[in-house]
Scaffold this motif. Structure first.
Motif, PDB file in Angstrom:
ATOM      1  N   GLU A  50       5.731  14.603 -27.606  1.00  0.00           N
ATOM      2  CA  GLU A  50       6.160  13.266 -27.196  1.00  0.00           C
ATOM      3  C   GLU A  50       6.808  13.003 -25.682  1.00  0.00           C
ATOM      4  N   ILE A  51       6.356  14.159 -24.954  1.00  0.00           N
ATOM      5  CA  ILE A  51       7.039  14.148 -23.348  1.00  0.00           C
ATOM      6  C   ILE A  51       6.036  12.891 -22.849  1.00  0.00           C
ATOM      7  N   THR A  52       6.772  12.161 -22.373  1.00  0.00           N
ATOM      8  CA  THR A  52       6.224  10.670 -21.622  1.00  0.00           C
ATOM      9  C   THR A  52       6.698  10.617 -20.235  1.00  0.00           C
ATOM     10  N   ILE A  53       5.733  10.095 -19.585  1.00  0.00           N
ATOM     11  CA  ILE A  53       6.210   9.763 -18.071  1.00  0.00           C
ATOM     12  C   ILE A  53       6.254   8.291 -18.026  1.00  0.00           C
ATOM     13  N   SER A  54       7.426   7.708 -17.364  1.00  0.00           N
ATOM     14  CA  SER A  54       7.532   6.287 -17.477  1.00  0.00           C
ATOM     15  C   SER A  54       6.625   5.840 -16.243  1.00  0.00           C
ATOM     16  N   GLY A  55       6.681   4.565 -16.300  1.00  0.00           N
ATOM     17  CA  GLY A  55       5.976   3.887 -15.159  1.00  0.00           C
ATOM     18  C   GLY A  55       7.014   3.833 -13.927  1.00  0.00           C
ATOM     19  N   PRO A  56       6.630   3.595 -12.575  1.00  0.00           N
ATOM     20  CA  PRO A  56       7.354   3.562 -11.431  1.00  0.00           C
ATOM     21  C   PRO A  56       8.612   2.688 -11.771  1.00  0.00           C
ATOM     22  N   LYS A  57       9.726   3.097 -11.048  1.00  0.00           N
ATOM     23  CA  LYS A  57      10.769   2.293 -11.410  1.00  0.00           C
ATOM     24  C   LYS A  57      11.558   2.096 -10.140  1.00  0.00           C
ATOM     25  N   ASP A  58      12.355   1.161  -9.620  1.00  0.00           N
ATOM     26  CA  ASP A  58      13.145   1.264  -8.459  1.00  0.00           C
ATOM     27  C   ASP A  58      14.633   1.969  -8.791  1.00  0.00           C
ATOM     28  N   GLY A  59      15.261   2.812  -7.995  1.00  0.00           N
ATOM     29  CA  GLY A  59      16.282   3.292  -8.496  1.00  0.00           C
ATOM     30  C   GLY A  59      17.471   3.508  -7.363  1.00  0.00           C
ATOM     31  N   PRO A  60      18.612   3.812  -7.333  1.00  0.00           N
ATOM     32  CA  PRO A  60      19.596   3.648  -6.211  1.00  0.00           C
ATOM     33  C   PRO A  60      19.036   4.596  -5.219  1.00  0.00           C
ATOM     34  N   LYS A  63       0.915  -1.249   0.191  1.00  0.00           N
ATOM     35  CA  LYS A  63       0.103  -0.067  -0.204  1.00  0.00           C
ATOM     36  C   LYS A  63       0.954   1.322  -0.101  1.00  0.00           C
ATOM     37  N   MET A  64       2.068   1.173   0.674  1.00  0.00           N
ATOM     38  CA  MET A  64       2.879   2.345   0.751  1.00  0.00           C
ATOM     39  C   MET A  64       3.736   2.456  -0.406  1.00  0.00           C
ATOM     40  N   GLN A  65       3.905   1.611  -1.144  1.00  0.00           N
ATOM     41  CA  GLN A  65       4.266   1.742  -2.474  1.00  0.00           C
ATOM     42  C   GLN A  65       3.319   2.300  -3.443  1.00  0.00           C
ATOM     43  N   GLU A  66       2.185   1.771  -3.688  1.00  0.00           N
ATOM     44  CA  GLU A  66       1.157   2.274  -4.336  1.00  0.00           C
ATOM     45  C   GLU A  66       0.834   3.792  -4.271  1.00  0.00           C
ATOM     46  N   ILE A  67       0.948   4.183  -2.784  1.00  0.00           N
ATOM     47  CA  ILE A  67       0.797   5.574  -2.603  1.00  0.00           C
ATOM     48  C   ILE A  67       1.819   6.383  -3.054  1.00  0.00           C
ATOM     49  N   SER A  68       3.035   5.936  -2.690  1.00  0.00           N
ATOM     50  CA  SER A  68       4.372   6.489  -3.326  1.00  0.00           C
ATOM     51  C   SER A  68       4.150   6.703  -4.697  1.00  0.00           C
ATOM     52  N   ASP A  69       3.872   5.745  -5.666  1.00  0.00           N
ATOM     53  CA  ASP A  69       3.577   5.509  -7.189  1.00  0.00           C
ATOM     54  C   ASP A  69       2.824   6.603  -7.556  1.00  0.00           C
ATOM     55  N   GLN A  70       1.593   6.868  -6.707  1.00  0.00           N
ATOM     56  CA  GLN A  70       0.539   7.729  -7.230  1.00  0.00           C
ATOM     57  C   GLN A  70       1.277   9.257  -7.064  1.00  0.00           C
ATOM     58  N   ALA A  71       1.776   9.407  -5.833  1.00  0.00           N
ATOM     59  CA  ALA A  71       2.386  10.721  -5.436  1.00  0.00           C
ATOM     60  C   ALA A  71       3.631  11.104  -6.469  1.00  0.00           C
ATOM     61  N   LEU A  72       4.307  10.330  -6.865  1.00  0.00           N
ATOM     62  CA  LEU A  72       5.276  10.515  -8.083  1.00  0.00           C
ATOM     63  C   LEU A  72       4.862  10.930  -9.361  1.00  0.00           C
ATOM     64  N   PHE A  73       3.723  10.069  -9.653  1.00  0.00           N
ATOM     65  CA  PHE A  73       2.711  10.240 -10.760  1.00  0.00           C
ATOM     66  C   PHE A  73       2.197  11.834 -10.987  1.00  0.00           C
ATOM     67  N   GLU A  74       1.482  11.940  -9.925  1.00  0.00           N
ATOM     68  CA  GLU A  74       1.057  13.570  -9.725  1.00  0.00           C
ATOM     69  C   GLU A  74       2.080  14.288  -9.853  1.00  0.00           C
ATOM     70  N   GLY A  75       3.305  14.361  -9.204  1.00  0.00           N
ATOM     71  CA  GLY A  75       4.401  15.339  -9.235  1.00  0.00           C
ATOM     72  C   GLY A  75       5.081  15.425 -10.568  1.00  0.00           C
ATOM     73  N   LYS A 117      -0.003  16.735  -1.394  1.00  0.00           N
ATOM     74  CA  LYS A 117      -1.424  16.588  -1.421  1.00  0.00           C
ATOM     75  C   LYS A 117      -1.788  15.038  -1.381  1.00  0.00           C
ATOM     76  N   VAL A 118      -1.244  14.265  -2.385  1.00  0.00           N
ATOM     77  CA  VAL A 118      -1.523  12.847  -2.514  1.00  0.00           C
ATOM     78  C   VAL A 118      -1.093  12.173  -1.059  1.00  0.00           C
ATOM     79  N   LEU A 119      -0.173  12.333  -0.562  1.00  0.00           N
ATOM     80  CA  LEU A 119       0.282  11.727   0.779  1.00  0.00           C
ATOM     81  C   LEU A 119      -0.797  12.241   1.824  1.00  0.00           C
TER      82      LEU A 119
END
Length: 131
Positions: free
Chosen positions: A60-70, A24-36, A125-127
């Motif tokens: 052609e500006i595109t937003i990727s899906g959520p990813k894990d990074g360093p 659930k926390m990852q889902e919320i985080s992913d939504q917040a990142l998308f809104e940002g 706002k999302v959080l």
């Protein structure tokens, strides 16, 4: 210059994951990142209008899906489409030897800088609404 040291973020994250669950926390985080990311995308579109030709760089500006990074979860904003504008964005942002100051020079950096407050507000706002 003053600095601020914030402590307890790891324990806060652990407590939130304990209360809501990691998925659930990852889902919320992913939504917040998308809104940002939407905020930054909108800022890019507005800044690119000043040197618009065919509109392909905006389209052609595109937003990727959520990813894990360093540094944790992220979404990338990149250029994807049939006109391959991704090839021109770097040239347009930095210029070339023959054209050191193209019309769009610095627009990506300006968009990132100009959208910082709105990005943080969108994420907050999302959080707040989900937690």
């Amino acid at each position: 210059m003053m600095g601020v040291n914030i402590t307890g973020l790891k324990s806060l994250q652990a407590e939130l994951e304990k209360r809501f669950g990691q998925a659930k926390m990852q889902e919320i985080s992913d939504q917040a990142l998308f809104e940002g990311a939407q905020v930054i995308k909108k800022e890019l579109e507005q800044n690119f209008e000043s040197f618009r030709d065919t509109g392909a760089s905006i389209d052609e500006i595109t937003i990727s899906g959520p990813k894990d990074g360093p540094n944790g979860r992220r979404r990338d904003i990149h250029w994807v489409g049939p006109k391959d504008r991704y090839r021109l964005i770097h040239i347009n942002e930095w210029g070339t030897v023959k054209n050191p100051n193209p019309a769009g020079k610095g627009k990506v950096a300006a968009s990132l800088e100009g959208g910082k407050k709105a990005y943080r507000k969108a994420v907050k706002k999302v959080l707040e609404s989900e937690l």
